[in-house]
Design a protein around this motif. Structure first.
Motif, PDB file in Angstrom:
ATOM      1  N   UNK A 173       0.825  -1.210   0.000  1.00  0.00           N
ATOM      2  CA  UNK A 173       0.000   0.000   0.000  1.00  0.00           C
ATOM      3  C   UNK A 173       0.860   1.261   0.000  1.00  0.00           C
ATOM      4  N   UNK A 174       0.524   2.208  -0.878  1.00  0.00           N
ATOM      5  CA  UNK A 174       1.104   3.551  -0.880  1.00  0.00           C
ATOM      6  C   UNK A 174       2.634   3.509  -0.965  1.00  0.00           C
ATOM      7  N   UNK A 175       3.138   3.076  -2.103  1.00  0.00           N
ATOM      8  CA  UNK A 175       4.590   3.013  -2.298  1.00  0.00           C
ATOM      9  C   UNK A 175       5.207   4.397  -2.154  1.00  0.00           C
ATOM     10  N   UNK A 176       6.307   4.469  -1.409  1.00  0.00           N
ATOM     11  CA  UNK A 176       6.958   5.754  -1.130  1.00  0.00           C
ATOM     12  C   UNK A 176       8.366   5.837  -1.715  1.00  0.00           C
ATOM     13  N   UNK A 177       8.847   4.748  -2.303  1.00  0.00           N
ATOM     14  CA  UNK A 177      10.083   4.751  -3.093  1.00  0.00           C
ATOM     15  C   UNK A 177       9.746   4.041  -4.386  1.00  0.00           C
ATOM     16  N   UNK A 178       9.333   4.791  -5.392  1.00  0.00           N
ATOM     17  CA  UNK A 178       8.808   4.187  -6.604  1.00  0.00           C
ATOM     18  C   UNK A 178       9.298   4.941  -7.833  1.00  0.00           C
ATOM     19  N   UNK A 179       8.865   4.468  -9.010  1.00  0.00           N
ATOM     20  CA  UNK A 179       9.259   5.101 -10.256  1.00  0.00           C
ATOM     21  C   UNK A 179      10.399   4.363 -10.927  1.00  0.00           C
ATOM     22  N   UNK A 180      11.060   5.048 -11.845  1.00  0.00           N
ATOM     23  CA  UNK A 180      12.195   4.466 -12.550  1.00  0.00           C
ATOM     24  C   UNK A 180      13.396   4.362 -11.618  1.00  0.00           C
ATOM     25  N   UNK A 181      14.427   3.693 -12.089  1.00  0.00           N
ATOM     26  CA  UNK A 181      15.654   3.586 -11.293  1.00  0.00           C
ATOM     27  C   UNK A 181      16.212   4.961 -10.975  1.00  0.00           C
TER      28      UNK A 181
END
Length: 223
Positions: free
Chosen positions: A78-86
């Motif tokens: 739930x609610x990713x806080x370290x996300x996105x591309x590398x």
């Protein structure tokens, strides 16, 4: 049930509490004072530092705020806080390190030592030069937040991340101790007011530490 061993003005404990609240992880607080050398704390974390989180039923003990945050980021979807591309994740971690390390070393750490530890533990008067230096350096960090918010919706990009929580945790301690002058930092102030208005922040704003009281604006959340 998770238990967080912390003390109210530990910025790293605040970061963990914010992350757990944002992810909807229930916890109970256990107050500990690292300077008292409690055996319980050293048994859970030989470094003798807060925070430590413990799940009693599963006998899980986690120490160090970055390790704790990474654990919950990996185990709670739930609610990713370290996300996105590398590259985006690297930027998030860069900002986390800057506030966990540099801001703490330059601003919140000296303020805690001079205004809290000297008063409650050492029974000494604060060093005015150290306080001036911390407040001067705080301006540089707020300037940098101004710059980031001029170019991004949140510190690390388009969405709120752990970088925002790490920065807000450190800043909340410096603000509690009266170490920040917001007068020339409208972008940083606006970002911080948004952070303070989140439900995860409300418990932090309501807490007080013994005889040390924050300035009047500390708990204000009007944008």
């Amino acid at each position: 049930m998770w238990h967080i061993y912390q003390f109210p003005l530990c910025p790293f404990s605040r970061k963990v509490r914010l992350l757990m609240a944002e992810k909807g992880i229930a916890y109970e607080l256990q107050t500990t004072r690292p300077w008292e050398g409690e055996d319980r704390l050293f048994q859970m974390n030989p470094a003798g530092r807060t925070p430590v989180v413990r799940e009693t039923d599963k006998n899980i003990v986690l120490a160090d705020s970055r390790a704790i945050c990474e654990y919950f980021e990996e185990t709670v979807e739930r609610n990713a806080l370290i996300s996105g591309t590398s590259q985006q994740r690297a930027e998030i971690r860069r900002l986390i390190a800057m506030f966990d390390e540099n801001f703490f070393l330059d601003v919140s750490g000296p303020l805690l030592h001079e205004k809290m530890k000297k008063r409650l533990v050492l029974r000494q008067a604060p060093d005015a030069r150290m306080l001036r230096d911390a407040m001067r350096l705080a301006h540089d960090y707020l300037d940098y937040i101004d710059y980031l918010i001029d170019n991004r919706p949140w510190l690390a990009g388009a969405t709120m991340t752990l970088a925002d929580l790490a920065a807000a945790a450190q800043i909340s301690v410096a603000d509690y101790l009266g170490g920040l002058d917001w007068s020339s930092h409208e972008q940083a102030r606006g970002w911080y007011l948004v952070m303070k208005s989140r439900p995860s922040f409300r418990p932090l704003l309501s807490e007080r530490m013994e005889v040390i009281q924050p300035p009047g604006h500390y708990a204000e959340v009007d944008v």
